[in-house]
Design a protein around this motif. Structure first.
Motif, PDB file in Angstrom:
ATOM      1  N   MET A 197     -15.934  10.869  -8.607  1.00 15.80           N
ATOM      2  CA  MET A 197     -16.207  12.305  -8.746  1.00 15.80           C
ATOM      3  C   MET A 197     -15.354  12.908  -9.866  1.00 15.80           C
ATOM      4  O   MET A 197     -15.134  14.105  -9.916  1.00 15.80           O
ATOM      5  CB  MET A 197     -15.933  13.012  -7.412  1.00 15.80           C
ATOM      6  N   HIS A 198     -14.843  12.017 -10.753  1.00  9.17           N
ATOM      7  CA  HIS A 198     -14.119  12.394 -11.972  1.00  9.17           C
ATOM      8  C   HIS A 198     -12.717  12.938 -11.725  1.00  9.17           C
ATOM      9  O   HIS A 198     -12.203  13.698 -12.550  1.00  9.17           O
ATOM     10  CB  HIS A 198     -14.942  13.356 -12.838  1.00  9.17           C
ATOM     11  N   LEU A 199     -12.098  12.541 -10.632  1.00 10.48           N
ATOM     12  CA  LEU A 199     -10.681  12.832 -10.434  1.00 10.48           C
ATOM     13  C   LEU A 199      -9.887  11.666 -11.011  1.00 10.48           C
ATOM     14  O   LEU A 199     -10.378  10.538 -11.037  1.00 10.48           O
ATOM     15  CB  LEU A 199     -10.368  12.937  -8.931  1.00 10.48           C
ATOM     16  N   SER A 200      -8.695  11.938 -11.466  1.00  8.14           N
ATOM     17  CA  SER A 200      -7.859  10.841 -11.957  1.00  8.14           C
ATOM     18  C   SER A 200      -7.360  10.031 -10.763  1.00  8.14           C
ATOM     19  O   SER A 200      -7.339  10.522  -9.622  1.00  8.14           O
ATOM     20  CB  SER A 200      -6.657  11.389 -12.733  1.00  8.14           C
ATOM     21  N   LEU A 201      -6.960   8.813 -11.028  1.00  5.71           N
ATOM     22  CA  LEU A 201      -6.457   7.942  -9.970  1.00  5.71           C
ATOM     23  C   LEU A 201      -5.269   8.585  -9.267  1.00  5.71           C
ATOM     24  O   LEU A 201      -5.208   8.613  -8.033  1.00  5.71           O
ATOM     25  CB  LEU A 201      -6.075   6.575 -10.543  1.00  5.71           C
ATOM     26  N   GLN A 202      -4.361   9.133 -10.039  1.00  2.00           N
ATOM     27  CA  GLN A 202      -3.170   9.746  -9.443  1.00  2.00           C
ATOM     28  C   GLN A 202      -3.522  10.975  -8.604  1.00  2.00           C
ATOM     29  O   GLN A 202      -2.989  11.160  -7.517  1.00  2.00           O
ATOM     30  CB  GLN A 202      -2.154  10.114 -10.536  1.00  2.00           C
ATOM     31  N   ASP A 203      -4.430  11.798  -9.094  1.00  3.75           N
ATOM     32  CA  ASP A 203      -4.848  12.975  -8.324  1.00  3.75           C
ATOM     33  C   ASP A 203      -5.538  12.559  -7.024  1.00  3.75           C
ATOM     34  O   ASP A 203      -5.329  13.169  -5.979  1.00  3.75           O
ATOM     35  CB  ASP A 203      -5.788  13.865  -9.148  1.00  3.75           C
ATOM     36  N   ALA A 204      -6.361  11.530  -7.110  1.00  5.09           N
ATOM     37  CA  ALA A 204      -7.046  11.034  -5.911  1.00  5.09           C
ATOM     38  C   ALA A 204      -6.036  10.487  -4.904  1.00  5.09           C
ATOM     39  O   ALA A 204      -6.146  10.740  -3.701  1.00  5.09           O
ATOM     40  CB  ALA A 204      -8.056   9.964  -6.292  1.00  5.09           C
ATOM     41  N   MET A 205      -5.055   9.746  -5.390  1.00  2.00           N
ATOM     42  CA  MET A 205      -4.028   9.203  -4.482  1.00  2.00           C
ATOM     43  C   MET A 205      -3.182  10.310  -3.861  1.00  2.00           C
ATOM     44  O   MET A 205      -2.749  10.194  -2.715  1.00  2.00           O
ATOM     45  CB  MET A 205      -3.137   8.201  -5.222  1.00  2.00           C
ATOM     46  N   ASN A 206      -2.976  11.380  -4.598  1.00  2.00           N
ATOM     47  CA  ASN A 206      -2.193  12.506  -4.062  1.00  2.00           C
ATOM     48  C   ASN A 206      -2.911  13.228  -2.930  1.00  2.00           C
ATOM     49  O   ASN A 206      -2.290  13.945  -2.156  1.00  2.00           O
ATOM     50  CB  ASN A 206      -1.833  13.492  -5.174  1.00  2.00           C
ATOM     51  N   LEU A 207      -4.232  13.051  -2.837  1.00  2.00           N
ATOM     52  CA  LEU A 207      -4.996  13.679  -1.754  1.00  2.00           C
ATOM     53  C   LEU A 207      -4.851  12.926  -0.426  1.00  2.00           C
ATOM     54  O   LEU A 207      -5.191  13.457   0.628  1.00  2.00           O
ATOM     55  CB  LEU A 207      -6.474  13.768  -2.129  1.00  2.00           C
ATOM     56  N   LEU A 208      -4.393  11.676  -0.494  1.00  4.16           N
ATOM     57  CA  LEU A 208      -4.225  10.893   0.734  1.00  4.16           C
ATOM     58  C   LEU A 208      -3.117  11.474   1.602  1.00  4.16           C
ATOM     59  O   LEU A 208      -2.062  11.850   1.110  1.00  4.16           O
ATOM     60  CB  LEU A 208      -3.875   9.439   0.401  1.00  4.16           C
ATOM     61  N   LYS A 209      -3.374  11.532   2.878  1.00 10.03           N
ATOM     62  CA  LYS A 209      -2.369  11.973   3.855  1.00 10.03           C
ATOM     63  C   LYS A 209      -2.312  10.939   4.960  1.00 10.03           C
ATOM     64  O   LYS A 209      -3.327  10.708   5.616  1.00 10.03           O
ATOM     65  CB  LYS A 209      -2.728  13.342   4.439  1.00 10.03           C
ATOM     66  N   PRO A 210      -1.241  10.291   5.208  1.00 16.15           N
ATOM     67  CA  PRO A 210      -0.001  10.318   4.426  1.00 16.15           C
ATOM     68  C   PRO A 210      -0.187   9.596   3.092  1.00 16.15           C
ATOM     69  O   PRO A 210      -1.083   8.762   2.943  1.00 16.15           O
ATOM     70  CB  PRO A 210       0.989   9.561   5.304  1.00 16.15           C
TER      71      PRO A 210
END
Length: 108
Positions: free
Chosen positions: A29-42
């Motif tokens: 969905m065109h998010l960067s890898l780092q931004d996508a990983m930052n969405l993970l909780k935890p």
């Protein structure tokens, strides 16, 4: 893992693959890898980030969907037939690892 329930092993694997799938979908969905990983909780533990990134980069979306589906089916089979739960768990994990190996070899 002697003494660990096959259902627990499958659920742990499924949790991990769902996290990989989530990140992979966000990247599509065109998010960067780092931004996508930052969405993970935890969030991914910092010492495991490189391994997680490697996995995200080497599993394709279709294969991740198949793996999650396969693990859910394996969990259901384990619950239906507790006597064969260890065998179902082993076969499921071997199937996943061979699928990953085939995926890596086909990209070479």
């Amino acid at each position: 893992m002697v003494g660990t329930s096959p259902i627990s092993i499958i659920r742990s694997c499924n949790y991990h693959f769902e996290r990989l799938l989530f990140v992979k979908q966000k990247i599509d969905m065109h998010l960067s890898l780092q931004d996508a990983m930052n969405l993970l909780k935890p969030r991914v533990f910092f010492k495991k980030q490189n391994s997680f990134i490697y996995q995200v980069n080497n599993w394709n979306l279709e294969l991740l969907i198949k793996v999650v589906t396969s693990l859910l089916k394996a969990e259901l089979l384990c619950k239906q037939n507790l006597t064969d739960a260890n065998l179902v768990c082993e076969r499921s994990l071997l199937s996943i690892s061979s699928g990953f190996r085939k995926n890596i070899l086909s990209r070479s």
